[in-house]
Design a protein around this motif. Sequence first.
Motif, PDB file in Angstrom:
ATOM      1  N   THR A 236      24.352  43.814  41.778  1.00  0.00           N
ATOM      2  CA  THR A 236      24.497  42.819  40.716  1.00  0.00           C
ATOM      3  C   THR A 236      24.567  43.480  39.345  1.00  0.00           C
ATOM      4  N   LEU A 237      23.658  44.419  39.094  1.00  0.00           N
ATOM      5  CA  LEU A 237      23.658  45.084  37.791  1.00  0.00           C
ATOM      6  C   LEU A 237      24.865  45.992  37.629  1.00  0.00           C
ATOM      7  N   GLN A 238      25.278  46.662  38.704  1.00  0.00           N
ATOM      8  CA  GLN A 238      26.458  47.522  38.614  1.00  0.00           C
ATOM      9  C   GLN A 238      27.707  46.710  38.310  1.00  0.00           C
ATOM     10  N   ALA A 239      27.839  45.557  39.000  1.00  0.00           N
ATOM     11  CA  ALA A 239      29.002  44.707  38.743  1.00  0.00           C
ATOM     12  C   ALA A 239      28.951  44.132  37.332  1.00  0.00           C
ATOM     13  N   SER A 240      27.752  43.759  36.876  1.00  0.00           N
ATOM     14  CA  SER A 240      27.629  43.208  35.523  1.00  0.00           C
ATOM     15  C   SER A 240      27.992  44.248  34.469  1.00  0.00           C
ATOM     16  N   ALA A 241      27.486  45.481  34.660  1.00  0.00           N
ATOM     17  CA  ALA A 241      27.803  46.537  33.693  1.00  0.00           C
ATOM     18  C   ALA A 241      29.288  46.870  33.710  1.00  0.00           C
ATOM     19  N   ALA A 242      29.889  46.904  34.901  1.00  0.00           N
ATOM     20  CA  ALA A 242      31.322  47.207  34.989  1.00  0.00           C
ATOM     21  C   ALA A 242      32.159  46.116  34.329  1.00  0.00           C
ATOM     22  N   ARG A 243      31.755  44.861  34.467  1.00  0.00           N
ATOM     23  CA  ARG A 243      32.510  43.765  33.869  1.00  0.00           C
ATOM     24  C   ARG A 243      32.518  43.864  32.332  1.00  0.00           C
ATOM     25  N   ARG A 244      31.382  44.270  31.747  1.00  0.00           N
ATOM     26  CA  ARG A 244      31.299  44.314  30.294  1.00  0.00           C
ATOM     27  C   ARG A 244      32.153  45.427  29.693  1.00  0.00           C
ATOM     28  N   VAL A 245      32.339  46.521  30.421  1.00  0.00           N
ATOM     29  CA  VAL A 245      33.107  47.652  29.868  1.00  0.00           C
ATOM     30  C   VAL A 245      34.436  47.826  30.601  1.00  0.00           C
ATOM     31  N   LEU A 246      34.907  46.752  31.212  1.00  0.00           N
ATOM     32  CA  LEU A 246      36.124  46.854  32.023  1.00  0.00           C
ATOM     33  C   LEU A 246      37.315  47.352  31.204  1.00  0.00           C
ATOM     34  N   ASP A 247      37.429  46.920  29.958  1.00  0.00           N
ATOM     35  CA  ASP A 247      38.585  47.280  29.132  1.00  0.00           C
ATOM     36  C   ASP A 247      38.359  48.517  28.276  1.00  0.00           C
ATOM     37  N   THR A 248      37.119  48.935  28.129  1.00  0.00           N
ATOM     38  CA  THR A 248      36.831  50.044  27.208  1.00  0.00           C
ATOM     39  C   THR A 248      36.428  51.335  27.906  1.00  0.00           C
ATOM     40  N   ASP A 249      35.900  51.263  29.073  1.00  0.00           N
ATOM     41  CA  ASP A 249      35.406  52.472  29.752  1.00  0.00           C
ATOM     42  C   ASP A 249      35.791  52.423  31.225  1.00  0.00           C
TER      43      ASP A 249
END
Length: 429
Positions: A236-249
Amino acid sequence: MSRFLGLLFGRQARRRWIHLILGGALAMPYVFVGQLVVGPATNSRYVFNDLPLQLLSFIVGLPLAALTAALFPLTRPLEAGAVRSLCGVDAGLLAHGPARSRAAKGRAAAWFTLHLGFGGIISGMSLAVPPFAGFLTALPLLVWLGGAQLVDLPEALDRTWVLALAPVAGVATLVALAGCAAVCGSLLARWAPALLGPTPEDRLAAAENRAADLAVRNRLARELHDSVGHALSAVTLQASAARRVLDTDPDFVREALAAIEDTTRRTVGELDAVLGVLRDGDTPGTAPAPTLGADLDGLLHGTRAGGLRVTARVDADAGALPPVLSREAYRIVQEGLSNALKHAGERVSVTLRIVIAEGDLEISVENPLTHAPTCRPGGGHGLRGIADRARLLGGTMEAGPAEAVAAQGIWRLRVRLPMTCPPTPRERP
């Protein structure tokens, strides 16, 4: 009147009558053996035609029946099954396993003797009484049809009042037979729990088995909670973190997706192993349980991929730890990191220490106290599971704000496990 007839000829009375006749059938081989003893002892060639000698053979055979029940432990469960089906005795009052102790064998022998004794008597009466009762009931008709030519009657039976009472006497003998069968069946049903019920040794063995089953169930519950719960929190946390930086990192996103894939694959293997135990008893599953020596690096990598900064200090040779200790230590570390993921928030620093101090393996997990934990419904079992694991291994657990660094708001989980620990219930010989 209907209640009286129900007691004599009702469904339960008939089934108990069948149980008694079964006892009579079981008694026949012992009667034949008794005849081999009584015949030579009485110099009689035709024991079968002599009722007193037949009764004597029956009495001689009963001790042999008792000896059989004492020598064959399976007599008790077989008799208990017949009593449960035919006598209407509650299965919870009867023992289901073979008689092992001397007391259990003695009780089973006493029951078997009573069953065959009562059954032999009622079976003999069931063979002799109905034809005699039928003859008495039909006697007036036979005399009326054929007189002395058909029935050789004593002179006294020519009287009309005697012939009139003959059918009554026939019905009375049948009622008496039913009454004897009902009384014997009721006595056996009353004595069955005392003679076929579990002994104190049986109750102790059953309690130990239930405790062992409960220990296995608790262990499986802890395995599922720690494995699946940690995996879901991390994913859950990995998916949440990936979603927030999907366009930048995108590099971080790729790393998070790879960690999700690895976490789910490993968790599916662990879940299959646990479910394999549930399906096949003690048969191991397709995937071995993770250990501190083999799987710590993967656990740390997956946790860091979720945004948690973990500083790990390992001053112990994890590969040299006993298998049980290594496995339980891995689960404790996993649950400690899972709690930090759930309650400390993202982008916080967690310090993990695994050291050997004073002959014990010491595990500590420290993370900042950011806010009060928000537990999901049905959760809150993590710390209790860690405490259970530590207690089963003879260790201790402490959890709460660290006193020495209380001003900085640090939550500390500390577990000490002895290097020599007892086996868990599933691994006991």
